[in-house]
Design a protein around this motif. Structure first.
Motif, PDB file in Angstrom:
ATOM      1  N   ALA A 151      47.750 -17.754  28.731  1.00 52.84           N
ATOM      2  CA  ALA A 151      46.587 -18.581  28.424  1.00 52.84           C
ATOM      3  C   ALA A 151      45.554 -17.799  27.620  1.00 52.84           C
ATOM      4  N   GLY A 152      44.709 -18.556  26.913  1.00 49.28           N
ATOM      5  CA  GLY A 152      43.741 -17.942  26.003  1.00 49.28           C
ATOM      6  C   GLY A 152      42.324 -18.404  26.278  1.00 49.28           C
ATOM      7  N   ARG A 153      41.499 -18.222  25.258  1.00 50.95           N
ATOM      8  CA  ARG A 153      40.076 -18.499  25.385  1.00 50.95           C
ATOM      9  C   ARG A 153      39.781 -19.960  25.712  1.00 50.95           C
ATOM     10  N   GLY A 154      40.759 -20.833  25.416  1.00 53.23           N
ATOM     11  CA  GLY A 154      40.594 -22.248  25.722  1.00 53.23           C
ATOM     12  C   GLY A 154      40.361 -22.520  27.200  1.00 53.23           C
ATOM     13  N   LEU A 155      40.660 -21.560  28.061  1.00 53.67           N
ATOM     14  CA  LEU A 155      40.469 -21.776  29.506  1.00 53.67           C
ATOM     15  C   LEU A 155      39.042 -21.508  29.978  1.00 53.67           C
ATOM     16  N   LYS A 156      38.193 -21.068  29.058  1.00 54.77           N
ATOM     17  CA  LYS A 156      36.739 -20.995  29.279  1.00 54.77           C
ATOM     18  C   LYS A 156      36.253 -19.878  30.210  1.00 54.77           C
ATOM     19  N   GLY A 157      37.030 -19.469  31.177  1.00 55.95           N
ATOM     20  CA  GLY A 157      36.527 -18.421  32.073  1.00 55.95           C
ATOM     21  C   GLY A 157      37.585 -18.006  33.073  1.00 55.95           C
ATOM     22  N   ILE A 167      45.647 -21.372  23.591  1.00 54.84           N
ATOM     23  CA  ILE A 167      45.723 -20.235  22.666  1.00 54.84           C
ATOM     24  C   ILE A 167      45.899 -20.820  21.271  1.00 54.84           C
ATOM     25  N   SER A 168      45.099 -20.346  20.307  1.00 56.90           N
ATOM     26  CA  SER A 168      45.124 -20.983  18.987  1.00 56.90           C
ATOM     27  C   SER A 168      46.384 -20.656  18.191  1.00 56.90           C
ATOM     28  N   GLY A 169      46.968 -19.468  18.432  1.00 59.96           N
ATOM     29  CA  GLY A 169      48.184 -19.110  17.689  1.00 59.96           C
ATOM     30  C   GLY A 169      47.879 -18.327  16.428  1.00 59.96           C
ATOM     31  N   ALA A 170      46.902 -17.410  16.521  1.00 62.69           N
ATOM     32  CA  ALA A 170      46.583 -16.524  15.388  1.00 62.69           C
ATOM     33  C   ALA A 170      47.814 -15.673  15.067  1.00 62.69           C
ATOM     34  N   ASN A 209      44.156 -28.636  22.875  1.00 64.65           N
ATOM     35  CA  ASN A 209      43.483 -29.922  22.615  1.00 64.65           C
ATOM     36  C   ASN A 209      43.158 -30.139  21.136  1.00 64.65           C
ATOM     37  N   ASP A 210      43.504 -29.158  20.309  1.00 62.29           N
ATOM     38  CA  ASP A 210      43.252 -29.307  18.867  1.00 62.29           C
ATOM     39  C   ASP A 210      44.587 -29.510  18.164  1.00 62.29           C
ATOM     40  N   LYS A 211      44.785 -30.689  17.601  1.00 65.13           N
ATOM     41  CA  LYS A 211      46.112 -30.949  17.011  1.00 65.13           C
ATOM     42  C   LYS A 211      46.369 -30.083  15.780  1.00 65.13           C
ATOM     43  N   GLU A 212      45.312 -29.490  15.222  1.00 61.83           N
ATOM     44  CA  GLU A 212      45.463 -28.601  14.077  1.00 61.83           C
ATOM     45  C   GLU A 212      45.719 -27.139  14.487  1.00 61.83           C
ATOM     46  N   ALA A 213      45.769 -26.854  15.774  1.00 62.05           N
ATOM     47  CA  ALA A 213      45.964 -25.453  16.202  1.00 62.05           C
ATOM     48  C   ALA A 213      47.242 -24.902  15.570  1.00 62.05           C
ATOM     49  N   PRO A 214      47.142 -23.726  14.914  1.00 64.33           N
ATOM     50  CA  PRO A 214      48.317 -23.197  14.203  1.00 64.33           C
ATOM     51  C   PRO A 214      49.526 -22.956  15.108  1.00 64.33           C
ATOM     52  N   GLY A 255      46.409 -31.950  24.215  1.00 66.21           N
ATOM     53  CA  GLY A 255      45.585 -32.515  25.278  1.00 66.21           C
ATOM     54  C   GLY A 255      44.769 -31.440  25.955  1.00 66.21           C
ATOM     55  N   ASP A 256      43.895 -31.868  26.850  1.00 66.04           N
ATOM     56  CA  ASP A 256      43.016 -30.954  27.562  1.00 66.04           C
ATOM     57  C   ASP A 256      43.808 -30.198  28.631  1.00 66.04           C
ATOM     58  N   ALA A 257      43.783 -28.891  28.533  1.00 64.37           N
ATOM     59  CA  ALA A 257      44.549 -28.062  29.472  1.00 64.37           C
ATOM     60  C   ALA A 257      44.188 -28.368  30.922  1.00 64.37           C
ATOM     61  N   PHE A 258      42.904 -28.702  31.147  1.00 68.85           N
ATOM     62  CA  PHE A 258      42.465 -28.924  32.533  1.00 68.85           C
ATOM     63  C   PHE A 258      43.039 -30.213  33.116  1.00 68.85           C
ATOM     64  N   GLN A 269      48.242 -12.616  14.622  1.00 70.12           N
ATOM     65  CA  GLN A 269      48.417 -11.392  15.430  1.00 70.12           C
ATOM     66  C   GLN A 269      48.953 -11.720  16.818  1.00 70.12           C
ATOM     67  N   HIS A 270      48.627 -12.900  17.320  1.00 67.68           N
ATOM     68  CA  HIS A 270      49.161 -13.293  18.626  1.00 67.68           C
ATOM     69  C   HIS A 270      50.646 -13.640  18.473  1.00 67.68           C
ATOM     70  N   LEU A 271      50.951 -14.435  17.432  1.00 65.70           N
ATOM     71  CA  LEU A 271      52.341 -14.853  17.206  1.00 65.70           C
ATOM     72  C   LEU A 271      53.271 -13.656  17.040  1.00 65.70           C
ATOM     73  N   GLN A 287      50.272  -8.498  18.502  1.00 64.54           N
ATOM     74  CA  GLN A 287      50.443  -7.364  17.610  1.00 64.54           C
ATOM     75  C   GLN A 287      49.881  -6.070  18.194  1.00 64.54           C
ATOM     76  N   THR A 288      48.723  -6.148  18.833  1.00 63.20           N
ATOM     77  CA  THR A 288      48.134  -4.935  19.404  1.00 63.20           C
ATOM     78  C   THR A 288      48.339  -4.853  20.915  1.00 63.20           C
ATOM     79  N   GLY A 289      49.144  -5.766  21.440  1.00 61.17           N
ATOM     80  CA  GLY A 289      49.441  -5.721  22.867  1.00 61.17           C
ATOM     81  C   GLY A 289      50.935  -5.557  23.055  1.00 61.17           C
ATOM     82  N   GLU A 324      48.220  -7.566  30.455  1.00 64.74           N
ATOM     83  CA  GLU A 324      48.741  -8.925  30.208  1.00 64.74           C
ATOM     84  C   GLU A 324      48.601  -9.324  28.732  1.00 64.74           C
ATOM     85  N   HIS A 325      47.913  -8.521  27.966  1.00 64.15           N
ATOM     86  CA  HIS A 325      47.629  -8.866  26.566  1.00 64.15           C
ATOM     87  C   HIS A 325      48.888  -8.755  25.695  1.00 64.15           C
ATOM     88  N   VAL A 326      49.291  -9.901  25.146  1.00 68.05           N
ATOM     89  CA  VAL A 326      50.458  -9.901  24.265  1.00 68.05           C
ATOM     90  C   VAL A 326      50.026 -10.101  22.818  1.00 68.05           C
TER      91      VAL A 326
HETATM   92  C1  LIG Z   1      43.651  -6.141  14.110  1.00 69.77           C
HETATM   93  C2  LIG Z   1      43.765  -7.340  14.997  1.00 69.77           C
HETATM   94  C3  LIG Z   1      44.716  -7.346  15.986  1.00 69.77           C
HETATM   95  C4  LIG Z   1      44.822  -8.442  16.868  1.00 69.77           C
HETATM   96  N1  LIG Z   1      45.790  -8.419  17.838  1.00 69.77           N
HETATM   97  C5  LIG Z   1      45.915  -9.484  18.668  1.00 69.77           C
HETATM   98  C6  LIG Z   1      46.911  -9.501  19.686  1.00 69.77           C
HETATM   99  O1  LIG Z   1      47.673  -8.539  19.867  1.00 69.77           O
HETATM  100  N2  LIG Z   1      46.992 -10.584  20.492  1.00 69.77           N
HETATM  101  C7  LIG Z   1      46.169 -11.651  20.364  1.00 69.77           C
HETATM  102  O2  LIG Z   1      46.316 -12.615  21.143  1.00 69.77           O
HETATM  103  N3  LIG Z   1      45.220 -11.665  19.427  1.00 69.77           N
HETATM  104  C8  LIG Z   1      45.064 -10.606  18.573  1.00 69.77           C
HETATM  105  N4  LIG Z   1      44.068 -10.616  17.645  1.00 69.77           N
HETATM  106  C9  LIG Z   1      43.069 -11.704  17.688  1.00 69.77           C
HETATM  107  C10 LIG Z   1      43.545 -12.964  17.031  1.00 69.77           C
HETATM  108  O3  LIG Z   1      43.247 -12.923  15.652  1.00 69.77           O
HETATM  109  C11 LIG Z   1      42.830 -14.185  17.647  1.00 69.77           C
HETATM  110  O4  LIG Z   1      41.446 -13.982  17.519  1.00 69.77           O
HETATM  111  C12 LIG Z   1      43.154 -14.407  19.112  1.00 69.77           C
HETATM  112  O5  LIG Z   1      44.556 -14.428  19.320  1.00 69.77           O
HETATM  113  C13 LIG Z   1      42.567 -15.724  19.562  1.00 69.77           C
HETATM  114  O6  LIG Z   1      42.715 -15.865  20.958  1.00 69.77           O
HETATM  115  P1  LIG Z   1      42.753 -17.309  21.626  1.00 69.77           P
HETATM  116  O7  LIG Z   1      43.823 -18.078  20.995  1.00 69.77           O
HETATM  117  O8  LIG Z   1      42.823 -17.102  23.090  1.00 69.77           O
HETATM  118  O9  LIG Z   1      41.299 -17.868  21.321  1.00 69.77           O
HETATM  119  P2  LIG Z   1      40.788 -18.926  20.245  1.00 69.77           P
HETATM  120  O10 LIG Z   1      41.185 -18.579  18.874  1.00 69.77           O
HETATM  121  O11 LIG Z   1      39.344 -19.110  20.547  1.00 69.77           O
HETATM  122  O12 LIG Z   1      41.587 -20.221  20.615  1.00 69.77           O
HETATM  123  C14 LIG Z   1      41.393 -20.975  21.756  1.00 69.77           C
HETATM  124  C15 LIG Z   1      42.259 -22.210  21.640  1.00 69.77           C
HETATM  125  O13 LIG Z   1      42.130 -22.972  22.809  1.00 69.77           O
HETATM  126  C16 LIG Z   1      42.045 -24.341  22.462  1.00 69.77           C
HETATM  127  N5  LIG Z   1      41.301 -25.021  23.524  1.00 69.77           N
HETATM  128  C17 LIG Z   1      39.964 -25.005  23.780  1.00 69.77           C
HETATM  129  N6  LIG Z   1      39.693 -25.737  24.866  1.00 69.77           N
HETATM  130  C18 LIG Z   1      40.834 -26.272  25.303  1.00 69.77           C
HETATM  131  C19 LIG Z   1      41.190 -27.147  26.367  1.00 69.77           C
HETATM  132  N7  LIG Z   1      40.288 -27.612  27.231  1.00 69.77           N
HETATM  133  N8  LIG Z   1      42.486 -27.487  26.505  1.00 69.77           N
HETATM  134  C20 LIG Z   1      43.425 -27.027  25.648  1.00 69.77           C
HETATM  135  N9  LIG Z   1      43.160 -26.194  24.630  1.00 69.77           N
HETATM  136  C21 LIG Z   1      41.874 -25.821  24.455  1.00 69.77           C
HETATM  137  C22 LIG Z   1      41.374 -24.360  21.125  1.00 69.77           C
HETATM  138  O14 LIG Z   1      41.741 -25.533  20.407  1.00 69.77           O
HETATM  139  C23 LIG Z   1      41.905 -23.095  20.472  1.00 69.77           C
HETATM  140  O15 LIG Z   1      43.076 -23.378  19.725  1.00 69.77           O
HETATM  141  C24 LIG Z   1      43.954  -9.544  16.735  1.00 69.77           C
HETATM  142  C25 LIG Z   1      42.999  -9.548  15.708  1.00 69.77           C
HETATM  143  C26 LIG Z   1      42.897  -8.477  14.844  1.00 69.77           C
HETATM  144  C27 LIG Z   1      41.875  -8.526  13.743  1.00 69.77           C
END
Ligand SMILES: Cc1cc2nc3c(=O)[nH]c(=O)nc-3n(C[C@H](O)[C@H](O)[C@H](O)COP(=O)(O)OP(=O)(O)OC[C@H]3O[C@@H](n4cnc5c(N)ncnc54)[C@H](O)[C@@H]3O)c2cc1C
Lengths: 324, 245
Positions: free
Chosen positions: A208-214, A267-270, A288-293, A304-307, A272-274, A252-254, A248-250
């Motif tokens: 799970a990622g930042r979308g979980l809020k806390g 998780i947005s699917g940046a 919940n964002d249909k455009e999430a990569p 949909g909303d993860a919660f 570096q995460h992929l 490119q840098t995990g 737990e960090h997965v």
């Molecule tokens: C040098 C470098 C190395 C990096 N290495 C890594 C790495 O190893 N691993 C990594 O993960 N990242 C890495 N990153 C960071 C990466 O670019 C992204 O910033 C990061 O992966 C984003 O994390 P996230 O998807 O949790 O958060 P966000 O990008 O904030 O995405 C949160 C997602 O949650 C969704 N969301 C919000 N609320 C809800 C809800 N209620 N229900 C459902 N979905 C919701 C949003 O639509 C969004 O898509 C690196 C960046 C750099 C510059």
């Protein structure tokens, strides 16, 4: 042409990655018509060592020495190199776990052998000896040609299937010689991440990622993981702010993982995460964002909303588990 | 105390990775190269230790002249001097061999690398370097402290961490956690220009392996979207179609 496999154990027990390495080595030996020897360092029961025969090992060289109970790269490399000389092994297979990574390079240098650091398949050709591995943190693949007489294959865990058949390996005790330099570093303490399934070995990972809020919202992630027998993971920012532990960090840098099933929640699917998860066999994305990569890299998606979605998913998995 | 930090340059982490049409090489056109992120961690830890223990931090790179911009960046971050071994790196053994030849002559107390480079991801330079120099080596180290002639490191192991103690000199590969990378400041950038950067020619070395062909991973098929009100369908598909549960 004989094949030697380093059969790694953890506190005296083998794991799936050990069986994968033996299955892989046995297949290489079968193709070339050679023998299969496993080298075991540490205190493993005779019964467990004999059972390596099920995966294709004909013989086990058992190295028991109180100084070797904890992994020591130099001493382990000495033992493996001497075992391979004794067996005149042409190929040495080492599962590319943390310990495997620590010994493979040292073994390669001792044997003047080329090394495939993280093989993901059997050789595509044996002459020249060519093996595919990932590069650019999973964003590319490369064919590595090993031109030396002896070759070391570091096999990525979870990338080769375990083959089983009837069989029992013979056990031979083996006493390599060590130098003082082999023990210049010593293990003082190990800290286990308690009770959990290690991320790199897990068949299923719920992440799970930042979308979980806390951090207070991870209960449902852990519950889903527990139901599925999965390990838990997270995106980088989540570990950076301390919502989840760094291990737990997965990405490119995990940690790089390749489970059978990866479930990504919020998780947005940046890119570096992929990079760290793209070799997962099946990817499910809940966002919940249909455009999430991430949807572009997924096999199944729920927009949909993860919660709302995750609690429903937990109920459905419960139903499924009670029916199967 | 003499520190040696091995650095390599890699494509920026946001780079879309492509290969030349004959698939024989990485397509570097228009790509921005950075210091390998793990090498930056190693460099920062070396600088922190130097600040408390005294000594010098040397960075070393195996590469052609194009890497000098990133070597200067390492000098701007705070390294005292730099060595470039003037050759194209082929595999981990070749790189480790070249560094070992130089390091044996100069004598270092602590040799640090990144835990792996994010281009070839082999993670073998620290271990091979240790073996070639007859020194202990620790891979994937998340902590490093030095007390007299003994270093204490924490390294990642399967399912946890291990505390390792080693005599100096030693080699270690840095993982996240060991230090937070530093950004060069203006003074650093100014002084970097005049810090010594020595270029040495490579030693003869056997070629044990080489990457002959590159490819991109197969694209995933279409993502099947499932109605959020019908989550049971996901469980069903994961069982019957994907055979993942
Ligand atoms: C040098 C470098 C190395 C990096 N290495 C890594 C790495 O190893 N691993 C990594 O993960 N990242 C890495 N990153 C960071 C990466 O670019 C992204 O910033 C990061 O992966 C984003 O994390 P996230 O998807 O949790 O958060 P966000 O990008 O904030 O995405 C949160 C997602 O949650 C969704 N969301 C919000 N609320 C809800 C809800 N209620 N229900 C459902 N979905 C919701 C949003 O639509 C969004 O898509 C690196 C960046 C750099 C510059």
């Amino acid at each position: 042409m004989s094949v030697l496999i380093f059969a790694e154990n953890w506190d005296g027990k083998f794991k799936k990655s050990t069986y994968e390495a033996i299955s892989y080595g046995a297949e290489l030996a079968k193709q070339a018509g050679g023998s299969v020897t496993a080298v075991v360092v540490g205190n493993v029961s005779d019964e467990d060592m004999k059972a390596l025969g099920k995966y294709g090992a004909q013989k086990v060289l058992s190295v028991k020495n109180d100084k070797l109970n904890a992994m020591n790269p130099s001493a382990y490399a000495s033992a493996i190199a001497q075992a391979s000389q004794k067996e005149s092994a042409k190929i040495i297979v080492i599962s590319y776990t943390y310990s495997g990574r620590s010994v493979a390079g040292r073994v390669a240098v001792r044997m003047k052998a080329g090394l495939v650091a993280g093989a993901t398949a059997l050789p595509s050709s044996t002459s020249p000896f060519t093996i595919r591995k990932k590069c650019f943190s999973g964003k590319g693949l490369t064919d590595v040609v090993v031109s030396s007489d002896v070759k070391v294959v570091g096999l990525t865990p979870n990338s080769y299937k375990v083959n089983t058949a009837d069989g029992s390996a013979s056990i031979e005790s083996f006493t390599p010689t060590f130098s003082d330099a082999d023990f210049a570093s010593t293990s003082k303490e190990t800290k286990k991440t308690s009770g959990k399934i290690p991320l790199t070995e897990a068949d299923i990972v719920v992440s799970a990622g930042r979308g979980l809020k806390g951090p207070e919202n991870w209960g449902m992630v852990e519950q889903l993981a527990e139901l599925l027998g999965a390990a838990t993971a997270c995106s980088k920012p989540v570990a950076d702010v301390g919502w989840r532990p760094h291990h737990e960090h997965v990405g490119q840098t995990g940690i790089t993982i390749g489970p059978n099933l990866y479930i990504a929640i919020g998780i947005s699917g940046a890119i570096q995460h992929l990079a760290g998860v793209s070799s997962s066999k099946v990817i499910v994305v809940i966002n919940n964002d249909k455009e999430a990569p991430f949807f572009k890299a997924a096999n199944y998606g729920i927009c949909g909303d993860a919660f709302e979605v995750v609690p429903k998913l937990i109920e459905e998995v419960k139903k499924f588990k009670s029916a199967h | 105390m003499k520190f040696l930090v091995c650095i390599t340059q890699v494509p920026d982490t946001t780079t879309k990775i492509t290969f030349t049409p004959d698939k024989k090489a990485f397509n570097a056109a228009g790509v921005q190269f950075i210091i390998n992120p793990y090498d930056e961690i190693a460099l920062t830890r070396a600088l922190e230790l130097k600040e408390t223990l005294g000594g010098t931090v040397t960075v070393i790179n195996v590469g052609q002249a194009v890497t000098e911009a990133n070597i200067r960046k390492a000098l701007a971050i705070g390294a005292d001097d730099a060595i470039r071994i003037n050759t194209e790196p082929t595999d981990a053994y070749y790189v480790a061999f070249q560094i070992a030849e130089v390091a044996k002559k100069n004598g270092y107390d602590v040799i640090l690398t990144g835990k792996e480079s994010i281009d070839y991801n082999g993670g073998q330079v620290p271990m091979m370097l240790g073996e070639l120099m007859g020194l202990p080596s620790v891979s994937v180290a998340t902590k490093l402290d030095i007390n007299g002639t003994v270093a204490t490191l924490e390294r990642e192991i399967d399912g946890g961490k291990e505390v390792v103690e080693t005599k100096l000199p030693f080699v270690a590969g840095a993982q996240k956690g060991m230090a937070e990378p530093r950004i060069p400041n203006m003074r650093g950038i100014m002084t970097a220009r005049t810090k010594p950067l020595t270029v040495v020619e490579p030693a003869a070395c056997d070629l044990l392996s080489s990457s002959v062909l590159f490819d991109s991973p197969a694209a995933k098929g279409e993502c099947k979207m499932i109605d959020p009100n019908n989550v049971g369908e996901l469980v069903n598909l994961l069982h019957t179609e994907a055979k993942a549960i």
